[in-house]
Design a protein around this motif. Structure first.
Motif, PDB file in Angstrom:
ATOM      1  N   GLY A  47       0.824  -1.209   0.000  1.00  0.00           N
ATOM      2  CA  GLY A  47       0.000   0.000   0.000  1.00  0.00           C
ATOM      3  C   GLY A  47       0.855   1.255   0.000  1.00  0.00           C
ATOM      4  N   LEU A  48       1.899   1.252   0.821  1.00  0.00           N
ATOM      5  CA  LEU A  48       2.824   2.393   0.840  1.00  0.00           C
ATOM      6  C   LEU A  48       3.546   2.545  -0.495  1.00  0.00           C
ATOM      7  CD1 LEU A  48       4.316   2.063   4.430  1.00  0.00           C
ATOM      8  CD2 LEU A  48       2.806   3.871   3.580  1.00  0.00           C
ATOM      9  N   ALA A  49       3.911   1.436  -1.101  1.00  0.00           N
ATOM     10  CA  ALA A  49       4.552   1.498  -2.417  1.00  0.00           C
ATOM     11  C   ALA A  49       3.615   2.118  -3.455  1.00  0.00           C
ATOM     12  CB  ALA A  49       4.993   0.103  -2.856  1.00  0.00           C
ATOM     13  N   CYS A  50       2.350   1.749  -3.413  1.00  0.00           N
ATOM     14  CA  CYS A  50       1.374   2.308  -4.345  1.00  0.00           C
ATOM     15  C   CYS A  50       1.190   3.813  -4.127  1.00  0.00           C
ATOM     16  CB  CYS A  50       0.036   1.579  -4.223  1.00  0.00           C
ATOM     17  SG  CYS A  50       0.084  -0.108  -4.867  1.00  0.00           S
TER      18      CYS A  50
ATOM     19  N   ALA B 234      -2.450  -0.552 -10.282  1.00  0.00           N
ATOM     20  CA  ALA B 234      -3.452  -1.614 -10.446  1.00  0.00           C
ATOM     21  C   ALA B 234      -2.776  -2.985 -10.561  1.00  0.00           C
ATOM     22  CB  ALA B 234      -4.318  -1.343 -11.672  1.00  0.00           C
ATOM     23  N   VAL B 235      -1.681  -3.063 -11.313  1.00  0.00           N
ATOM     24  CA  VAL B 235      -0.948  -4.326 -11.454  1.00  0.00           C
ATOM     25  C   VAL B 235      -0.355  -4.750 -10.107  1.00  0.00           C
ATOM     26  CG1 VAL B 235       1.096  -5.403 -12.506  1.00  0.00           C
ATOM     27  CG2 VAL B 235      -0.467  -4.042 -13.905  1.00  0.00           C
ATOM     28  N   ILE B 236       0.237  -3.795  -9.384  1.00  0.00           N
ATOM     29  CA  ILE B 236       0.794  -4.088  -8.063  1.00  0.00           C
ATOM     30  C   ILE B 236      -0.298  -4.606  -7.132  1.00  0.00           C
ATOM     31  CG2 ILE B 236       1.800  -3.053  -5.980  1.00  0.00           C
ATOM     32  CD1 ILE B 236       3.382  -1.187  -7.875  1.00  0.00           C
ATOM     33  N   ALA B 237      -1.461  -3.962  -7.157  1.00  0.00           N
ATOM     34  CA  ALA B 237      -2.566  -4.379  -6.289  1.00  0.00           C
ATOM     35  C   ALA B 237      -3.037  -5.795  -6.630  1.00  0.00           C
ATOM     36  CB  ALA B 237      -3.723  -3.389  -6.401  1.00  0.00           C
ATOM     37  N   LEU B 238      -3.150  -6.127  -7.911  1.00  0.00           N
ATOM     38  CA  LEU B 238      -3.576  -7.466  -8.318  1.00  0.00           C
ATOM     39  C   LEU B 238      -2.551  -8.533  -7.905  1.00  0.00           C
ATOM     40  CD1 LEU B 238      -5.079  -6.776 -11.856  1.00  0.00           C
ATOM     41  CD2 LEU B 238      -6.311  -7.486  -9.798  1.00  0.00           C
TER      42      LEU B 238
END
Length: 160
Positions: free
Chosen positions: A33-36, A57-61
């Motif tokens: 989350g912090l990275a996003c 979005a890719v990171i979250a998936l």
């Protein structure tokens, strides 16, 4: 224990299922989350917000996929199936099982997913306790909540 029933006969038996602990899930989700947030905050002044939003979005998936990893061990009359869902599955003939024993506690047990650990050793890991499963061609380090029970169950199936 869970059985899959097909045509009235027991087809497979769930021996073990392990998932990433809640504490580890919180740490992973917080870091990602912090990275996003960092990606979005740095994208605003540079004018690449749309590309960065896609990256987020890719990171979250990928993060959701990692958080949902489970390691399972199932036995049939002839095979043992080890899975690291949703990424990997391997079927091992019961006759190929040389030994199964609780793994010694080490930092190698920490980690998530399918990992090559060197020297013919593969890990199916979600952190925490594990077993060492020996076959003639490779060694497996597999996460399980109860290593003693899991190792004994695998050996019982292999010796039938």
């Amino acid at each position: 224990m869970r059985y899959t029933i097909l045509g009235g006969a027991k087809v497979s038996r769930l021996i073990s299922e392990a998932g990433i602990s809640r504490g580890s899930q919180k740490v992973i989700a917080s870091v990602m989350g912090l990275a996003c947030v960092f990606v979005i905050v740095t994208a605003i002044p540079s004018g690449v917000l749309l590309v960065s939003a896609g990256l987020v979005a890719v990171i979250a998936l990928l993060t959701v996929s990692v958080l949902r990893i489970t390691v399972t061990i199932e036995a049939t009359d002839q095979n043992l199936t080890v899975r690291c869902r949703p990424f990997y599955s391997k079927t091992i003939p019961l006759q190929d099982i040389v030994d199964a024993a609780p793994a010694p506690s080490s930092s190698m047990i920490e980690g998530f997913g399918v990992r090559y650990l060197g020297q013919r050793t593969w890990g199916l890991l979600v952190g925490g306790p594990a077993i060492v499963l020996e076959t003639p061609s490779r060694t497996w380090l597999i996460s399980t909540p109860d290593p003693e029970f899991t190792a004994a169950s695998i050996l019982a199936h292999a010796r039938k």
